[in-house]
Design an enzyme around this catalytic site. Structure first.
Site, PDB file in Angstrom:
ATOM      1  N   ASP A 112     -11.314 -11.604   2.389  1.00 11.34           N
ATOM      2  CA  ASP A 112     -10.559 -13.001   3.236  1.00 11.34           C
ATOM      3  C   ASP A 112      -9.600 -12.281   4.105  1.00 11.34           C
ATOM      4  O   ASP A 112     -10.039 -10.883   3.667  1.00 11.34           O
ATOM      5  CB  ASP A 112      -9.778 -13.172   1.812  1.00 11.34           C
ATOM      6  CG  ASP A 112      -9.627 -14.544   2.125  1.00 11.34           C
ATOM      7  OD1 ASP A 112      -9.524 -15.027   3.268  1.00 11.34           O
ATOM      8  OD2 ASP A 112      -8.374 -14.799   1.539  1.00 11.34           O
ATOM      9  N   ASN A 124      -9.779 -23.093   1.620  1.00  7.97           N
ATOM     10  CA  ASN A 124      -9.724 -22.125   1.046  1.00  7.97           C
ATOM     11  C   ASN A 124      -8.418 -21.828  -0.434  1.00  7.97           C
ATOM     12  O   ASN A 124      -7.053 -22.453   0.022  1.00  7.97           O
ATOM     13  CB  ASN A 124      -8.449 -20.626   2.034  1.00  7.97           C
ATOM     14  CG  ASN A 124      -9.954 -19.705   2.785  1.00  7.97           C
ATOM     15  OD1 ASN A 124     -11.301 -20.790   2.244  1.00  7.97           O
ATOM     16  ND2 ASN A 124      -9.587 -19.065   2.881  1.00  7.97           N
ATOM     17  N   GLY A 150      -4.920 -21.762   3.644  1.00  7.71           N
ATOM     18  CA  GLY A 150      -3.262 -22.063   2.378  1.00  7.71           C
ATOM     19  C   GLY A 150      -3.643 -23.653   1.656  1.00  7.71           C
ATOM     20  O   GLY A 150      -3.462 -24.685   2.726  1.00  7.71           O
ATOM     21  N   GLU A 204     -10.686 -16.235  12.987  1.00  9.57           N
ATOM     22  CA  GLU A 204      -9.617 -17.226  12.994  1.00  9.57           C
ATOM     23  C   GLU A 204      -8.954 -17.445  14.356  1.00  9.57           C
ATOM     24  O   GLU A 204      -8.060 -16.010  15.099  1.00  9.57           O
ATOM     25  CB  GLU A 204      -8.273 -16.700  12.218  1.00  9.57           C
ATOM     26  CG  GLU A 204      -7.094 -17.668  11.996  1.00  9.57           C
ATOM     27  CD  GLU A 204      -6.404 -17.189  11.119  1.00  9.57           C
ATOM     28  OE1 GLU A 204      -6.862 -16.786  10.034  1.00  9.57           O
ATOM     29  OE2 GLU A 204      -5.347 -18.170  10.979  1.00  9.57           O
ATOM     30  N   SER A 215      -3.811 -24.608  -1.372  1.00 11.41           N
ATOM     31  CA  SER A 215      -3.852 -25.039  -2.324  1.00 11.41           C
ATOM     32  C   SER A 215      -2.914 -25.874  -2.769  1.00 11.41           C
ATOM     33  O   SER A 215      -2.280 -26.374  -1.855  1.00 11.41           O
ATOM     34  CB  SER A 215      -2.984 -23.614  -2.871  1.00 11.41           C
ATOM     35  OG  SER A 215      -3.817 -21.937  -3.332  1.00 11.41           O
TER      36      SER A 215
HETATM   37  P1  13P Z   1      -3.735 -20.582  -0.603  1.00  8.45           P
HETATM   38  O1  13P Z   1      -2.017 -19.659  -0.773  1.00  8.45           O
HETATM   39  O2  13P Z   1      -2.439 -21.921  -0.045  1.00  8.45           O
HETATM   40  O3  13P Z   1      -4.045 -20.912  -1.871  1.00  8.45           O
HETATM   41  O4  13P Z   1      -4.413 -19.818   0.653  1.00  8.45           O
HETATM   42  C1  13P Z   1      -5.162 -19.078  -0.025  1.00  8.45           C
HETATM   43  C2  13P Z   1      -5.886 -18.680   1.470  1.00  8.45           C
HETATM   44  O5  13P Z   1      -5.841 -19.219   2.528  1.00  8.45           O
HETATM   45  C3  13P Z   1      -6.531 -16.976   1.324  1.00  8.45           C
HETATM   46  O6  13P Z   1      -7.207 -16.836   2.609  1.00  8.45           O
HETATM   47  O1  G3H Z   2      -4.592 -15.069   1.975  1.00  9.71           O
HETATM   48  C1  G3H Z   2      -4.481 -14.655   1.068  1.00  9.71           C
HETATM   49  C2  G3H Z   2      -4.604 -14.826   0.130  1.00  9.71           C
HETATM   50  O2  G3H Z   2      -3.848 -15.822  -0.578  1.00  9.71           O
HETATM   51  C3  G3H Z   2      -4.885 -13.345  -0.552  1.00  9.71           C
HETATM   52  O3  G3H Z   2      -3.736 -13.057  -0.938  1.00  9.71           O
HETATM   53  O4  G3H Z   2      -4.010 -10.595  -0.057  1.00  9.71           O
HETATM   54  O5  G3H Z   2      -2.182 -11.367  -1.546  1.00  9.71           O
HETATM   55  O6  G3H Z   2      -4.569 -10.749  -2.834  1.00  9.71           O
HETATM   56  P1  G3H Z   2      -4.120 -11.349  -1.397  1.00  9.71           P
HETATM   57 ZN    ZN Z   3      -5.490 -17.576   3.893  1.00  7.05          ZN
END
Ligand code: 13P
Ligand code: G3H
Ligand code: ZN
Length: 314
Positions: A81, A251, A209, A133, A211
């Protein structure tokens, strides 16, 4: 069975989205696999740069191969990611990842294309696929801070995909990472997705993003001593609409963190005498599995394992 995201997207396109869930530790991994097998859903495990350095990148890779062994029914992709070029190259040579995300979206277009193309060439040579992206999500993405949304431009998306040969594209349509996504009403630019789909029919798109930041979860956290104020997320009833417009990957990280936080705050509030880390862990794993299974219903990926397995055999 570890597969590429491309194989999953071929099945999902236009019908449902695959949940892409970030994990950092053993308890999340156990809950994630259990929840997806329980709900018969294909899924994507996301490992961020932060997750890779929290314990050790090889530790996470071993957890993925071990989970593959102990959950023989699971069909999943192992995905980096928000990678930079160096991290992508490390994952490409790991032998465990099936997919990487190169996030060079903070660079000007031509530089983003140049970096993405190098990663695509290296990944494809080893049978991995690449998410790229275009556009910027408001807030912090790994080390980059954007003061406002920079929405993906559909004409640039078409040009970018053709130039880079990437396999899927993360688009900025108004979501952001974390628990504080909207002030007031949420405004997601589905018109941008529709225009990209018109220009790139059949091409898999990704929503970061995403959630939902459930208010009852936040309320329970706060009732157990938390102080999370003004949190809000994406309305999950929008997931299937996004899927129809070509979004095949959604995600979700923050919501899982909220489950973790709620379980542990409530556990230690209710059992102040306890200190064995396995006690809250035993509560968290099934709670996390339940959360994942419910999310997969909203994404439309629950119950798809049979058809995905059948398609993979062909
Ligand atoms: P959230 O912060 O909305 O869970 O998004 C996660 C994300 O996009 C990880 O790449
Ligand atoms: O996009 C970000 C994801 O939520 C991962 O978060 O970089 O804190 O592990 P992190
Ligand atoms: Zn992300």
């Amino acid at each position: 069975m570890i597969v590429t995201t491309k194989e999953l997207f071929q099945q999902a396109y236009g019908k449902y989205a695959i949940g892409a869930y970030n994990i950092n530790n053993l308890e999340q991994t156990m809950g994630l696999f259990k929840g997806n097998v329980d709900s018969q859903a294909p899924f994507i495990v996301q490992l961020s740069k932060g997750a890779r350095s929290y314990s050790h990148k090889r530790m996470l890779e071993m957890m993925m191969t071990t989970a593959d062994e102990i959950f023989p029914d699971a069909v999943f992709a192992v995905h980096l990611d928000h990678g930079d070029e160096e991290t992508c190259m490390d994952c490409i040579s790991s032998g465990v990842y099936s997919s990487v995300m190169i996030d060079a979206s903070h660079h000007p277009l031509e530089k983003n294309i140049e970096i993405t193309k190098r990663v695509v060439d290296a990944a494809h040579a080893k049978g991995l696929v690449v998410e790229a992206e275009l556009g910027l999500l408001k807030g912090v993405e790994e080390d980059v801070h954007a003061a406002d949304h920079v929405y993906t431009k559909p004409e640039e998306a078409e040009y970018f995909v053709k130039q880079t040969g990437c396999d899927s594209l993360a688009c900025a349509i108004g979501t952001s990472h974390g628990a504080f996504k909207f002030h007031g009403d949420q405004k997601l630019r589905f018109d941008i997705l529709a225009e990209i789909q018109k220009r790139l029919p059949g091409f898999p798109l990704v929503m970061h993003g995403s959630s939902s930041v459930p208010q009852d979860e936040v309320a329970r956290i706060n009732a157990a001593g938390g102080e999370i104020k003004g949190a809000s997320g994406v309305d999950a009833s929008q997931f299937l609409g996004a899927a129809k417009l070509g979004v095949t990957k959604i995600n979700i990280d923050t919501d899982g963190r909220l489950v973790w936080c709620r379980v542990h705050r409530e556990f230690f509030r209710d059992h102040p005498e306890k200190f064995d880390l396995r006690d809250p862990g035993k509560v968290f794993i099934p709670e996390y599995a339940k959360f994942i299974a419910a999310k997969n219903v909203l994404l439309g990926s629950a119950g798809r394992l049979g058809e995905v397995r059948a398609a993979l055999k062909k």
